[in-house]
Enzyme design. Structure first.
Site, PDB file in Angstrom:
ATOM      1  N   THR A 199       0.818  -1.207   0.000  1.00 46.70           N
ATOM      2  CA  THR A 199       0.000   0.000   0.000  1.00 46.70           C
ATOM      3  C   THR A 199       0.854   1.261   0.000  1.00 46.70           C
ATOM      4  O   THR A 199       1.881   1.336   0.670  1.00 46.70           O
ATOM      5  CB  THR A 199      -0.879  -0.009   1.268  1.00 46.70           C
ATOM      6  OG1 THR A 199      -1.681  -1.184   1.252  1.00 46.70           O
ATOM      7  CG2 THR A 199      -1.764   1.207   1.328  1.00 46.70           C
ATOM      8  N   VAL A 228     -11.396  -7.187   0.497  1.00 46.91           N
ATOM      9  CA  VAL A 228     -11.081  -5.796   0.810  1.00 46.91           C
ATOM     10  C   VAL A 228     -10.226  -5.780   2.067  1.00 46.91           C
ATOM     11  O   VAL A 228     -10.546  -6.447   3.055  1.00 46.91           O
ATOM     12  CB  VAL A 228     -12.364  -4.963   1.034  1.00 46.91           C
ATOM     13  CG1 VAL A 228     -12.007  -3.545   1.464  1.00 46.91           C
ATOM     14  CG2 VAL A 228     -13.201  -4.933  -0.244  1.00 46.91           C
ATOM     15  N   THR A 250       0.754   0.849   5.910  1.00 45.21           N
ATOM     16  CA  THR A 250       1.018  -0.137   4.871  1.00 45.21           C
ATOM     17  C   THR A 250       1.407  -1.457   5.538  1.00 45.21           C
ATOM     18  O   THR A 250       1.979  -1.458   6.626  1.00 45.21           O
ATOM     19  CB  THR A 250       2.141   0.334   3.920  1.00 45.21           C
ATOM     20  OG1 THR A 250       2.426  -0.697   2.973  1.00 45.21           O
ATOM     21  CG2 THR A 250       3.425   0.657   4.681  1.00 45.21           C
ATOM     22  N   GLY A 253      -2.936  -6.396   5.424  1.00 45.28           N
ATOM     23  CA  GLY A 253      -4.209  -5.779   5.779  1.00 45.28           C
ATOM     24  C   GLY A 253      -4.985  -6.490   6.855  1.00 45.28           C
ATOM     25  O   GLY A 253      -5.576  -5.854   7.736  1.00 45.28           O
TER      26      GLY A 253
END
Length: 339
Positions: A199, A228, A250, A253
């Site tokens: 990210t 997601v 980052t 996730g």
């Protein structure tokens, strides 16, 4: 007594004047720290052949964002410029260069947050948008919602006049090669993800003391369709509040979401921790609690900033007082003139 009263009164005035001068000096010192922008290009392992491009990419993004701040632009304008710059750079896992899901398609997430109003906009699982972060800003400014996903986000983009682009224009040969490699039955996409910049994001404080953050990602390598991650989740992948600061995250996730990392770091700042200490505490907790690695860029309203990570590398750059700061490895910190 009258004489001593006069002496006391003069001393009081002297001390009050000193105090007043000191108080007047504080905003000036704070203003000297502003504006500032900090950019990150993803935590993980950067192959040697891509390290120079990663470093130059975040430096270019920081310069572009700082130019906006120096011209009197807002922190929101600055972080949008920085992240758009990274989305347009195929080196990074955002926009052009995003990793592919298990079907070989691109699904991207992005978020922005305004520290002055706590307004936020996000999109998730978007496919044919060159710059998801710009669409996220429109969600914040043009709707009453905080996040739009998949086809709903695509319809909103069309309504806003944002052109769709062919998905092939966003897929690089490098991303396709890594997708194929991780289709093997014994592949570990989570582990391999750390071999690709993750990210991207930016945080900034403008001359008015307003904070903002923006974060964008192609997500996790070979993820399930519709997955997601933390990026569009307020308090997980990003957070901005003028009373505390701004954070862009980052890393893996699923681990970041479990500890609400962005808000956790902000909590430590609210408790009086510095930007560096708060960032380190949040990353350390994620590592100890859920064995997650990641990185963060953080600022406070006074202009103090940090770029910290628990992964092997994270390309980062910051611009402040006409000086460009940047690094890639832990403990690495180079400086040069912004010009």
């Amino acid at each position: 007594m009258h004489f001593y009263a006069q002496i006391f009164f003069l001393c009081f005035l002297s001390n009050f004047a000193h105090l007043e001068l000191h108080l007047l000096a504080v905003p000036s010192q704070m203003t000297d720290m502003l504006p500032v922008v900090v950019v990150q290009g993803g935590a993980g392992f950067v192959p040697r052949q891509r390290s120079e491009a990663s470093t130059s990419g975040v430096c270019a993004a920081a310069r572009a964002a700082y130019a906006i701040l120096q011209g009197g632009g807002s922190s929101m304008d600055a972080v949008l410029e920085a992240v758009t710059n990274l989305e347009n750079n195929p080196v990074f896992n955002a926009g052009c260069g995003s990793v592919l899901n298990v079907k070989g398609d691109i699904e991207m997430d992005a978020i922005v947050m305004d520290g002055k109003t706590l307004g936020s906009g996000a999109v998730s699982a978007v496919r044919n948008i060159a710059n998801p972060v710009q669409l996220a800003r429109l969600v914040m400014e043009k709707t009453s919602h905080a996040c739009l996903t998949a086809e709903g986000a695509s319809k909103f983009a069309r309504d806003m006049g944002i052109p769709e682009v062919p998905q092939e224009s966003l897929i690089t040969e490098y991303s396709r090669m890594r997708w194929k490699d991780n289709l093997e039955p014994d592949a570990n996409p989570v582990q391999c993800q750390m071999g690709k910049m993750g990210t991207v994001g930016a945080v900034a404080v403008d001359r008015e003391g307003n904070t903002a953050c923006a974060t964008s990602t192609g997500g996790m390598l070979n993820k399930m369709e519709g997955r997601v991650g933390d990026t569009p989740m307020i308090g997980s992948g990003s957070y901005a509040d003028n009373k505390v600061g701004a954070v862009s995250i980052t890393g893996h996730g699923e681990a970041i979401m479990k500890v609400a990392l962005a808000r956790l770091i902000m909590f430590h700042m609210e408790q009086g921790q510095s930007v560096e200490a708060a960032s380190d505490l949040g990353l350390a907790y994620m590592k100890s609690r859920v064995d997650g690695l990641g990185g963060v860029v953080t600022v406070d309203p006074q202009g103090h900033w940090a770029a910290r990570f628990s992964s092997l590398q994270m390309a980062w750059a910051a611009a402040q007082k006409d000086t460009l700061h940047h690094g890639l490895y832990c403990g690495e910190h180079f400086t040069q003139s912004i010009d």
